[in-house]
Motif scaffolding. Structure first.
Motif, PDB file in Angstrom:
ATOM      1  N   GLY A  22       0.820  -1.217   0.000  1.00 51.12           N
ATOM      2  CA  GLY A  22       0.000   0.000   0.000  1.00 51.12           C
ATOM      3  C   GLY A  22       0.846   1.256   0.000  1.00 51.12           C
ATOM      4  O   GLY A  22       0.564   2.208  -0.732  1.00 51.12           O
ATOM      5  N   LEU A  23       1.891   1.269   0.805  1.00 52.50           N
ATOM      6  CA  LEU A  23       2.782   2.426   0.828  1.00 52.50           C
ATOM      7  C   LEU A  23       3.490   2.611  -0.508  1.00 52.50           C
ATOM      8  O   LEU A  23       3.611   3.734  -1.012  1.00 52.50           O
ATOM      9  CB  LEU A  23       3.805   2.285   1.956  1.00 52.50           C
ATOM     10  N   ALA A  24       3.938   1.519  -1.107  1.00 53.28           N
ATOM     11  CA  ALA A  24       4.608   1.611  -2.415  1.00 53.28           C
ATOM     12  C   ALA A  24       3.645   2.093  -3.486  1.00 53.28           C
ATOM     13  O   ALA A  24       4.026   2.856  -4.379  1.00 53.28           O
ATOM     14  CB  ALA A  24       5.194   0.252  -2.791  1.00 53.28           C
ATOM     15  N   TRP A  25       2.398   1.678  -3.432  1.00 52.87           N
ATOM     16  CA  TRP A  25       1.408   2.054  -4.448  1.00 52.87           C
ATOM     17  C   TRP A  25       0.945   3.502  -4.272  1.00 52.87           C
ATOM     18  O   TRP A  25       0.912   4.272  -5.215  1.00 52.87           O
ATOM     19  CB  TRP A  25       0.222   1.088  -4.376  1.00 52.87           C
ATOM     20  N   PHE A  26       0.568   3.895  -3.069  1.00 57.58           N
ATOM     21  CA  PHE A  26       0.001   5.219  -2.817  1.00 57.58           C
ATOM     22  C   PHE A  26       1.051   6.314  -2.658  1.00 57.58           C
ATOM     23  O   PHE A  26       0.777   7.466  -2.926  1.00 57.58           O
ATOM     24  CB  PHE A  26      -0.913   5.190  -1.581  1.00 57.58           C
ATOM     25  N   LYS A  27       2.239   5.972  -2.178  1.00 52.08           N
ATOM     26  CA  LYS A  27       3.317   6.935  -1.925  1.00 52.08           C
ATOM     27  C   LYS A  27       2.801   8.185  -1.202  1.00 52.08           C
ATOM     28  O   LYS A  27       2.914   9.306  -1.704  1.00 52.08           O
ATOM     29  CB  LYS A  27       4.008   7.330  -3.228  1.00 52.08           C
ATOM     30  N   PRO A  28       2.237   8.042  -0.032  1.00 51.81           N
ATOM     31  CA  PRO A  28       1.636   9.186   0.647  1.00 51.81           C
ATOM     32  C   PRO A  28       2.628  10.299   0.983  1.00 51.81           C
ATOM     33  O   PRO A  28       2.255  11.465   1.075  1.00 51.81           O
ATOM     34  CB  PRO A  28       1.033   8.580   1.923  1.00 51.81           C
ATOM     35  N   TRP A  29       3.908   9.970   1.133  1.00 52.73           N
ATOM     36  CA  TRP A  29       4.913  10.982   1.452  1.00 52.73           C
ATOM     37  C   TRP A  29       5.070  11.996   0.318  1.00 52.73           C
ATOM     38  O   TRP A  29       5.525  13.099   0.544  1.00 52.73           O
ATOM     39  CB  TRP A  29       6.249  10.329   1.772  1.00 52.73           C
ATOM     40  N   ALA A  30       4.691  11.629  -0.904  1.00 49.87           N
ATOM     41  CA  ALA A  30       4.819  12.549  -2.041  1.00 49.87           C
ATOM     42  C   ALA A  30       3.962  13.800  -1.848  1.00 49.87           C
ATOM     43  O   ALA A  30       4.276  14.859  -2.390  1.00 49.87           O
ATOM     44  CB  ALA A  30       4.438  11.854  -3.347  1.00 49.87           C
ATOM     45  N   LEU A  31       2.892  13.689  -1.068  1.00 53.29           N
ATOM     46  CA  LEU A  31       2.031  14.855  -0.828  1.00 53.29           C
ATOM     47  C   LEU A  31       2.746  15.935  -0.016  1.00 53.29           C
ATOM     48  O   LEU A  31       2.343  17.087  -0.029  1.00 53.29           O
ATOM     49  CB  LEU A  31       0.742  14.431  -0.129  1.00 53.29           C
ATOM     50  N   TRP A  32       3.812  15.577   0.688  1.00 55.57           N
ATOM     51  CA  TRP A  32       4.514  16.545   1.524  1.00 55.57           C
ATOM     52  C   TRP A  32       5.895  16.900   0.990  1.00 55.57           C
ATOM     53  O   TRP A  32       6.607  17.683   1.602  1.00 55.57           O
ATOM     54  CB  TRP A  32       4.635  16.003   2.952  1.00 55.57           C
ATOM     55  N   VAL A  33       6.263  16.341  -0.134  1.00 52.86           N
ATOM     56  CA  VAL A  33       7.571  16.616  -0.725  1.00 52.86           C
ATOM     57  C   VAL A  33       7.368  17.387  -2.024  1.00 52.86           C
ATOM     58  O   VAL A  33       6.747  16.888  -2.953  1.00 52.86           O
ATOM     59  CB  VAL A  33       8.341  15.301  -1.012  1.00 52.86           C
ATOM     60  N   ASP A  34       7.851  18.616  -2.072  1.00 50.14           N
ATOM     61  CA  ASP A  34       7.718  19.439  -3.275  1.00 50.14           C
ATOM     62  C   ASP A  34       8.951  19.301  -4.161  1.00 50.14           C
ATOM     63  O   ASP A  34      10.073  19.203  -3.658  1.00 50.14           O
ATOM     64  CB  ASP A  34       7.543  20.913  -2.903  1.00 50.14           C
ATOM     65  N   GLU A  35       8.715  19.301  -5.460  1.00 49.49           N
ATOM     66  CA  GLU A  35       9.796  19.325  -6.439  1.00 49.49           C
ATOM     67  C   GLU A  35       9.613  20.589  -7.269  1.00 49.49           C
ATOM     68  O   GLU A  35       8.649  20.712  -8.010  1.00 49.49           O
ATOM     69  CB  GLU A  35       9.746  18.083  -7.329  1.00 49.49           C
ATOM     70  N   THR A  36      10.536  21.531  -7.118  1.00 51.86           N
ATOM     71  CA  THR A  36      10.445  22.809  -7.818  1.00 51.86           C
ATOM     72  C   THR A  36      11.402  22.818  -9.002  1.00 51.86           C
ATOM     73  O   THR A  36      12.557  22.428  -8.880  1.00 51.86           O
ATOM     74  CB  THR A  36      10.787  23.971  -6.854  1.00 51.86           C
ATOM     75  N   VAL A  37      10.887  23.250 -10.150  1.00 52.32           N
ATOM     76  CA  VAL A  37      11.657  23.316 -11.385  1.00 52.32           C
ATOM     77  C   VAL A  37      11.563  24.735 -11.932  1.00 52.32           C
ATOM     78  O   VAL A  37      10.475  25.308 -11.989  1.00 52.32           O
ATOM     79  CB  VAL A  37      11.099  22.322 -12.438  1.00 52.32           C
ATOM     80  N   HIS A  38      12.709  25.319 -12.317  1.00 49.94           N
ATOM     81  CA  HIS A  38      12.727  26.653 -12.928  1.00 49.94           C
ATOM     82  C   HIS A  38      13.493  26.580 -14.246  1.00 49.94           C
ATOM     83  O   HIS A  38      14.698  26.803 -14.272  1.00 49.94           O
ATOM     84  CB  HIS A  38      13.368  27.678 -11.992  1.00 49.94           C
ATOM     85  N   GLU A  39      12.792  26.230 -15.311  1.00 47.95           N
ATOM     86  CA  GLU A  39      13.407  26.167 -16.630  1.00 47.95           C
ATOM     87  C   GLU A  39      13.133  27.456 -17.387  1.00 47.95           C
ATOM     88  O   GLU A  39      12.021  27.988 -17.344  1.00 47.95           O
ATOM     89  CB  GLU A  39      12.820  25.010 -17.456  1.00 47.95           C
ATOM     90  N   ALA A  40      14.142  27.932 -18.095  1.00 50.11           N
ATOM     91  CA  ALA A  40      13.955  29.090 -18.972  1.00 50.11           C
ATOM     92  C   ALA A  40      13.235  28.630 -20.230  1.00 50.11           C
ATOM     93  O   ALA A  40      13.301  27.456 -20.610  1.00 50.11           O
ATOM     94  CB  ALA A  40      15.307  29.695 -19.327  1.00 50.11           C
TER      95      ALA A  40
END
Length: 191
Positions: free
Chosen positions: A24-42
């Motif tokens: 269940g943890l591998a499928w739902f990955k609930p921690w992803a809701l609290w981890v931000d990935e910020t991208v700044h591409e020109a």
């Protein structure tokens, strides 16, 4: 001996529960809701095709340094829209940008949404609908999955394939492929 037998069923149940929780943890990955990935591409800059005629070709101007004037070489926004929220709060803008070489790029600017286990950027022929009615419509018709979402925040670019007529897909969705739901979507309007 009686005692040993009564423990085996419990051990099996505990092992099954541990496996179920891990899956269940591998499928739902609930921690992803609290981890931000910020991208700044020109915004990508493509080199415009050469418009200088080959040597010996007549030009419209006179003189030894005459050349044909080039069309505007900068990127041009040809369509754009604003994200609305679906399954998760989503804000930002989306643009289709024609580059100097004639190729097109889908650009997300100021994107802010939740992270998820398998987020994709989709072009779709489905209309953008507000509220729960719009959460699952983008895979009902035709769609093009451009790529995995690079980050749930920031500015990012997705090249549009040359063989895809983007004008046939008036919607963009941040689509969770794992759960078949839109996090947010934008209707593209020609500029």
């Amino acid at each position: 001996m009686e005692r040993g037998r009564s423990r085996k069923p419990w051990a099996g149940l505990v092992a099954a529960a541990v496996v179920a929780v891990a899956a269940g943890l591998a499928w739902f990955k609930p921690w992803a809701l609290w981890v931000d990935e910020t991208v700044h591409e020109a915004l990508p800059s493509a080199v415009a095709p050469s418009t200088t005629p080959p040597a010996g070709t007549p030009t419209t101007e006179s003189g030894p340094s005459a050349s044909v004037t080039a069309p505007p070489a900068g990127p041009v926004t040809v369509a754009q829209g604003t994200f609305i929220s679906h399954e998760h709060a989503t804000t930002g803008t989306v643009k289709v940008v024609r580059l100097a070489d004639g190729t097109h790029t889908l650009r997300l600017e100021g994107l802010d949404t939740s992270n998820g286990p398998d987020l994709r950027v989709w072009l779709s022929d489905a209309p953008v609908k507000e509220g729960k009615a719009g959460w699952g419509v983008f895979d009902d018709g035709q769609y093009v999955s451009l790529a995995k979402l690079k980050g749930n925040k920031g500015d990012q670019n997705y090249p549009l394939p040359a063989d895809v007529d983007w004008s046939k897909y008036p919607s963009v969705s941040i689509w969770c492929d794992r759960f078949d739901v839109s996090f947010g979507a934008a209707a593209l309007a020609r500029v």
